[in-house]
Motif scaffolding. Structure first.
Motif, mmCIF file in Angstrom:
data_model
loop_
_atom_site.group_PDB
_atom_site.id
_atom_site.type_symbol
_atom_site.label_atom_id
_atom_site.label_comp_id
_atom_site.label_asym_id
_atom_site.label_seq_id
_atom_site.Cartn_x
_atom_site.Cartn_y
_atom_site.Cartn_z
ATOM 1 N N THR A 1 0.835 -1.204 0.000
ATOM 2 C CA THR A 1 0.000 0.000 0.000
ATOM 3 C C THR A 1 0.869 1.253 0.000
ATOM 4 N N PRO B 1 -3.357 6.989 8.916
ATOM 5 C CA PRO B 1 -4.674 6.343 9.146
ATOM 6 C C PRO B 1 -4.558 4.832 9.318
ATOM 7 N N GLN B 2 -3.657 4.197 8.571
ATOM 8 C CA GLN B 2 -3.518 2.744 8.706
ATOM 9 C C GLN B 2 -2.836 2.380 10.025
ATOM 10 N N ARG C 1 -5.158 2.923 13.291
ATOM 11 C CA ARG C 1 -6.195 1.931 13.609
ATOM 12 C C ARG C 1 -5.593 0.675 14.228
ATOM 13 N N MET D 1 -12.758 -7.729 10.677
ATOM 14 C CA MET D 1 -14.131 -7.509 11.162
ATOM 15 C C MET D 1 -15.145 -7.654 10.044
ATOM 16 N N ARG D 2 -15.013 -8.708 9.266
ATOM 17 C CA ARG D 2 -15.935 -8.858 8.129
ATOM 18 C C ARG D 2 -17.368 -9.002 8.612
ATOM 19 N N VAL D 3 -18.144 -7.943 8.417
ATOM 20 C CA VAL D 3 -19.561 -8.021 8.786
ATOM 21 C C VAL D 3 -20.361 -7.981 7.503
ATOM 22 N N GLY D 4 -20.706 -9.141 6.999
ATOM 23 C CA GLY D 4 -21.504 -9.205 5.780
ATOM 24 C C GLY D 4 -20.753 -8.637 4.590
ATOM 25 N N ILE E 1 -1.920 7.979 3.945
ATOM 26 C CA ILE E 1 -1.776 6.529 3.797
ATOM 27 C C ILE E 1 -1.209 5.883 5.066
ATOM 28 N N ARG F 1 -14.084 -0.481 10.740
ATOM 29 C CA ARG F 1 -15.082 -0.687 9.697
ATOM 30 C C ARG F 1 -14.394 -1.028 8.383
ATOM 31 N N GLY F 2 -14.883 -2.055 7.735
ATOM 32 C CA GLY F 2 -14.326 -2.399 6.424
ATOM 33 C C GLY F 2 -13.007 -3.128 6.484
ATOM 34 N N GLN F 3 -12.550 -3.466 7.696
ATOM 35 C CA GLN F 3 -11.268 -4.160 7.779
ATOM 36 C C GLN F 3 -11.484 -5.666 7.764
ATOM 37 N N PRO F 4 -10.518 -6.380 7.198
ATOM 38 C CA PRO F 4 -10.660 -7.825 7.050
ATOM 39 C C PRO F 4 -10.927 -8.543 8.372
#
Lengths: 264, 241
Positions: B134, B155-156, B159, B237-240, B152, B232-235
């Motif tokens: 990345t 923020p990474q 978290r 925490m895959r929520v659906g 880049i 949110r959106g991180q691998p």
């Protein structure tokens, strides 16, 4: 090619590129020229230096020696461990701004949605107006068939979808040339087709592209020129019919046969 | 029982107001110390990752020293040692007599220094957890270093660092009790004073514990929400889909 016609301008030119990793000489004097609208596929067995060659163009690898030109920017390397001046570093940044690079492993920014990934460079590197960036990014996502995934996070997309977002991201900075580094090698077989379809459509638009790939049938069909690399040298170069079907080099002949299976 | 309520209340007989102020002081000194530590930690993490060899070495030594000496000693060093040095300097310029320095400032700096060493490690680990591809994808666009850090890297890294920084915040709150040795009236000092003058140590130290617990619980919740938002959106925490 008729020598009397006005030739289209050069987009990417490499002259006498050398690159070693330690004692391992990976590139041994490569010359390559991509003119506006050319689609050049670069093939060769692993270790032949094809990825390194592609990565030398935007200085992801720094060549030891030779000359790299993209558009109006030319950088001359004089030896290993070359220290870049401030002016040269700016030049490299400008050179990088003129190409779009697509990686084997997609490398999307995981903290941004698909749309944010595509908007990032126009907005925060090129400083274009937000509304314009957004509109263009949406158009790019639509072009790769992912308009409905604009708000999806990369982790929620399949490999093929991620790679298509990565292509949209590369397009969004309005590059003069697109470089693909084995764009389908990390994909499950059933996802390769959707990515190749997108690349083929870009070739048909007349985009200038350099593609490092193992997809022989695809390369033969889509490219205007092909290059076969062996041990850091160009062993065979020419129109795809020659390189893929009737190469001069015996080694190249064995390679394309071995890769593509029996050629009819 | 009724007496306890009166003593802890906000009436003329009650210590409520003093305890509330003390709790806020604990919060303030912790916040300053944590911020100090974050700045120091960021600089040290940078020095360790990409700094010139001299700074890298300095950051390493800082970490080793701060891990190896008691926290209370660092506070003494800043408060009493700092007072001595400031007095000596002031006397050079014609001032006579001792110069007082603020327990709040000395305490925040001391705890910030202690926390900075730990935060540097949290941030360094978080940087190394960033997928290198990345960064390459950013570099290849001609992005400037500062833009890359801001858009880049930070923020990474943040978290990933959030849980570790949350732990650091909790330690800072608890370490802030040590600042009471400077005479700063934070929670521990206030409940000690109250315990002495009412001769009800059990009640007031219990109240002190409750104040710390309230602060750590509420801020822990804030960190949990921040982590949840960041993931949110991180691998992981895959929520659906």
């Amino acid at each position: 090619m008729n020598p009397t016609t006005v030739r289209t301008p050069t987009t990417v030119r490499l002259a006498n590129i050398h690159k070693s990793f330690g004692r391992q000489e990976v590139l041994r004097g490569i010359d390559l020229e991509a003119r506006d609208g050319d689609v050049i596929s670069i093939i060769g067995s692993s270790g032949s230096g094809k990825s390194t060659l592609l990565r030398c163009i935007p200085f992801l690898e720094i060549p030891d020696q030779g000359e790299v030109t993209v558009g109006d920017e030319t950088i001359v390397l004089t030896g290993a461990g070359h220290r870049f001046s401030r002016a040269e570093r700016q030049k490299i940044r400008r050179l990088r701004g003129q190409i779009g690079f697509v990686f084997q492993s997609f490398n999307l920014w995981p903290h941004m949605t698909a749309l944010q990934n595509v908007m990032e460079v126009p907005l925060h590197v090129q400083g274009r107006p937000r509304a314009e960036c957004r509109e263009e990014a949406e158009a790019m996502l639509a072009k790769v068939g992912l308009a409905d995934k604009r708000d999806a996070w990369p982790a929620h997309l399949s490999g093929g979808q991620q790679q298509r977002v990565a292509i949209a991201r590369a397009l969004a900075s309005r590059p003069r040339a697109l470089l693909f580094d084995e764009p389908t090698s990390a994909l499950d077989p059933e996802l390769v087709g959707e990515v190749l379809r997108v690349i083929r459509a870009l070739a048909e638009e007349g985009r200038t592209m350099l593609i490092v790939t193992h997809e022989m049938a695809f390369a033969r069909e889509v490219s205007s020129h092909a290059i076969y690399l062996h041990e850091g040298r160009i062993e065979e170069a020419g129109p795809p019919q020659q390189v893929f079907l009737d190469p001069v080099s015996e080694r190249c002949r064995r390679f394309v046969r071995g890769q593509a299976g029996p050629v009819d | 029982m009724g007496e306890a309520f009166t003593l802890l209340g906000f009436g003329p007989e009650g210590w409520g107001h003093a305890l509330l102020t003390a709790g806020l002081t604990t919060l303030a000194v912790s916040a300053c110390a944590f911020a100090c530590g974050l700045v120091l930690g960021t600089l040290c993490a940078w020095a360790k990752i990409a700094g010139p060899p001299v700074l890298r070495r300095a950051a390493d030594i800082y970490g080793v020293v701060l891990r190896g000496i008691p926290d209370l000693l660092v506070i003494y060093l800043f408060y009493f040692g700092g007072r001595q040095i400031v007095t000596a300097i002031a006397n050079q310029f014609g001032h006579t007599g001792p110069v007082e320095i603020s327990g709040f400032v000395a305490g925040s700096l001391a705890i910030g220094l202690i926390s900075g060493a730990a935060q540097a490690e949290v941030l360094r680990g978080a940087f190394h957890a960033i997928p290198p591809g990345t960064l390459e994808a950013a570099r290849v666009t001609g992005m400037r270093r500062w833009t890359m850090f801001r858009r880049i890297i930070a923020p990474q890294a943040l978290r990933t660092a959030l849980p570790g920084l949350g732990n650091q915040w909790q330690s800072v709150i608890k370490e802030s009790a040590l600042v009471s040795v400077t005479g700063l009236v934070e929670t521990l000092r206030a409940v000690s004073v109250a315990a002495n003058s009412t001769e009800l140590p059990f009640l007031f130290f219990l109240a002190g514990g409750a104040i710390y617990l309230a602060i750590t619980t509420v801020s822990g919740l804030v960190f949990r929400i921040a982590e949840w938002r960041a993931m949110r959106g991180q691998p992981a925490m895959r929520v659906g889909g």
